[in-house]
Design a protein around this motif. Structure first.
Motif, short mmCIF file in Angstrom:
data_model
loop_
_atom_site.label_atom_id
_atom_site.label_comp_id
_atom_site.label_asym_id
_atom_site.label_seq_id
_atom_site.Cartn_x
_atom_site.Cartn_y
_atom_site.Cartn_z
N GLU A 94 52.51 43.29 28.53
CA GLU A 94 52.57 43.15 29.98
C GLU A 94 51.45 43.93 30.65
O GLU A 94 50.89 43.49 31.65
CB GLU A 94 53.94 43.60 30.50
N ALA A 95 51.12 45.08 30.11
CA ALA A 95 50.01 45.87 30.65
C ALA A 95 48.70 45.12 30.48
O ALA A 95 47.86 45.10 31.38
CB ALA A 95 49.94 47.24 29.97
N PHE A 96 48.52 44.48 29.32
CA PHE A 96 47.31 43.69 29.10
C PHE A 96 47.22 42.54 30.10
O PHE A 96 46.16 42.28 30.68
CB PHE A 96 47.28 43.14 27.68
N LEU A 97 48.35 41.85 30.30
CA LEU A 97 48.34 40.70 31.21
C LEU A 97 48.06 41.10 32.65
O LEU A 97 47.63 40.27 33.45
CB LEU A 97 49.67 39.95 31.11
N SER A 98 48.24 42.36 32.99
CA SER A 98 47.98 42.81 34.36
C SER A 98 46.53 43.20 34.61
O SER A 98 46.18 43.57 35.72
CB SER A 98 48.89 44.00 34.69
N ASN A 99 45.68 43.09 33.61
CA ASN A 99 44.27 43.48 33.78
C ASN A 99 43.52 42.62 34.78
O ASN A 99 42.52 43.06 35.35
CB ASN A 99 43.54 43.48 32.44
N ASN A 100 44.00 41.40 35.01
CA ASN A 100 43.34 40.57 36.02
C ASN A 100 43.48 41.21 37.41
O ASN A 100 42.60 41.04 38.25
CB ASN A 100 43.87 39.15 36.00
N VAL A 101 44.54 41.94 37.65
CA VAL A 101 44.72 42.62 38.93
C VAL A 101 43.71 43.76 39.06
O VAL A 101 43.13 43.95 40.13
CB VAL A 101 46.17 43.14 39.08
N PHE A 102 43.48 44.48 37.98
CA PHE A 102 42.45 45.52 37.97
C PHE A 102 41.10 44.92 38.35
O PHE A 102 40.38 45.44 39.20
CB PHE A 102 42.39 46.17 36.59
N GLY A 103 40.75 43.81 37.71
CA GLY A 103 39.50 43.13 38.01
C GLY A 103 39.43 42.61 39.42
O GLY A 103 38.37 42.65 40.06
N MET A 104 40.56 42.14 39.95
CA MET A 104 40.59 41.66 41.33
C MET A 104 40.27 42.80 42.30
O MET A 104 39.52 42.61 43.25
CB MET A 104 41.96 41.07 41.65
N TRP A 105 40.86 43.97 42.05
CA TRP A 105 40.58 45.13 42.92
C TRP A 105 39.11 45.52 42.87
O TRP A 105 38.51 45.84 43.89
CB TRP A 105 41.45 46.31 42.52
N LEU A 106 38.52 45.49 41.67
CA LEU A 106 37.08 45.81 41.56
C LEU A 106 36.25 44.79 42.33
O LEU A 106 35.33 45.16 43.07
CB LEU A 106 36.65 45.83 40.10
N PHE A 107 36.56 43.52 42.13
CA PHE A 107 35.82 42.50 42.85
C PHE A 107 35.95 42.69 44.35
O PHE A 107 34.96 42.63 45.08
CB PHE A 107 36.34 41.10 42.46
N PHE A 108 37.16 42.92 44.81
CA PHE A 108 37.42 43.11 46.23
C PHE A 108 36.60 44.29 46.78
O PHE A 108 35.96 44.18 47.84
CB PHE A 108 38.91 43.33 46.46
N ALA A 109 36.60 45.41 46.07
CA ALA A 109 35.88 46.59 46.53
C ALA A 109 34.39 46.31 46.66
O ALA A 109 33.76 46.64 47.69
CB ALA A 109 36.12 47.77 45.58
N PHE A 110 33.80 45.70 45.64
CA PHE A 110 32.36 45.44 45.69
C PHE A 110 32.02 44.32 46.65
O PHE A 110 30.96 44.34 47.30
CB PHE A 110 31.82 45.14 44.28
N PHE A 111 32.89 43.35 46.79
CA PHE A 111 32.66 42.25 47.73
C PHE A 111 32.65 42.78 49.17
O PHE A 111 31.73 42.48 49.94
CB PHE A 111 33.73 41.17 47.55
N ILE A 112 33.65 43.55 49.52
CA ILE A 112 33.72 44.15 50.86
C ILE A 112 32.52 45.05 51.12
O ILE A 112 31.89 45.01 52.19
CB ILE A 112 35.04 44.93 51.04
N ALA A 113 32.17 45.86 50.12
CA ALA A 113 31.04 46.77 50.29
C ALA A 113 29.73 46.01 50.50
O ALA A 113 28.90 46.40 51.30
CB ALA A 113 30.92 47.68 49.07
N THR A 114 29.57 44.91 49.77
CA THR A 114 28.36 44.10 49.91
C THR A 114 28.29 43.45 51.30
O THR A 114 27.23 43.39 51.91
CB THR A 114 28.30 43.03 48.81
N LEU A 115 29.43 42.99 51.78
CA LEU A 115 29.46 42.39 53.11
C LEU A 115 29.13 43.40 54.21
O LEU A 115 28.48 43.07 55.21
CB LEU A 115 30.83 41.78 53.39
N LEU A 116 29.57 44.61 54.03
CA LEU A 116 29.42 45.62 55.08
C LEU A 116 28.13 46.42 54.97
O LEU A 116 27.85 47.25 55.84
CB LEU A 116 30.63 46.58 55.06
N THR A 117 27.37 46.19 53.93
CA THR A 117 26.12 46.95 53.77
C THR A 117 24.95 46.18 54.32
O THR A 117 24.84 45.02 54.25
CB THR A 117 25.90 47.27 52.28
#
Length: 117
Positions: A94-117
Motif C-alpha cells: 500500500e505504501a508503494f501504491l501511494s508513491n504517485n501521490v508523492f510524485g503529484m505533490w512534487l509536480f504541483f510544487a514545481f509547476f506552481i513555482a514555474t508559473l509564479l517565477t
C-alpha cells in the motif's frame, strides 16, 4: 540536484516494492535493497525520501522560487509520514501504491513555482 533527488526517490520506492517480495528474494538469492537493508529498511526508506525532498527544496532555493514553492513542498514531506504509517500498519504494498501521490505533490510544487517565477 534534481537528478540525485530523483535517484533517492526511485531507490526509496523501489525498496518499498522489493520489501513485498523480500522472502522470495532471499530464497532465490536475489540481492535487492530490501534484503540488503534488512531490519533497517523502513528507516533507510524514510531517510532516502527525506534526502530527496531536501534536494528538491534546495534546487528551488537555488532557482529563487518564492515561499509558495516551499509551502507546496510540505505535501511530499507529509506524504512521507503517511507512508511510514502505511508501512507500519497496513503494509509495504500500500505504501508503494501511494508513491504517485508523492510524485503529484512534487509536480504541483514545481509547476506552481514555474508559473509564479
Amino acid at each position: 540536484l534534481m537528478f540525485f533527488g530523483f535517484i533517492f526517490w526511485v531507490v526509496a520506492f523501489d525498496t518499498i516494492y522489493a520489501y513485498v517480495d523480500r522472502i522470495d528474494d532471499l530464497k532465490a538469492g536475489i540481492k535487492s535493497t530490501a534484503v540488503l537493508f534488512r531490519s533497517y529498511t523502513k528507516p533507510i526508506i524514510i531517510i532516502l525520501e527525506l534526502l530527496s525532498i531536501s534536494l528538491f527544496a534546495y534546487s528551488g532555493y537555488i532557482k529563487n522560487y518564492n515561499f509558495i514553492f516551499f509551502i507546496a513542498m510540505l505535501g511530499p514531506l507529509l506524504h512521507v509520514n503517511y507512508q511510514y504509517k502505511l508501512m507500519s500498519e497496513v503494509g509495504y504494498k500500500e505504501a508503494f501504491l501511494s508513491n504517485n501521490v508523492f510524485g503529484m505533490w512534487l509536480f504541483f510544487a514545481f509547476f506552481i513555482a514555474t508559473l509564479l517565477t
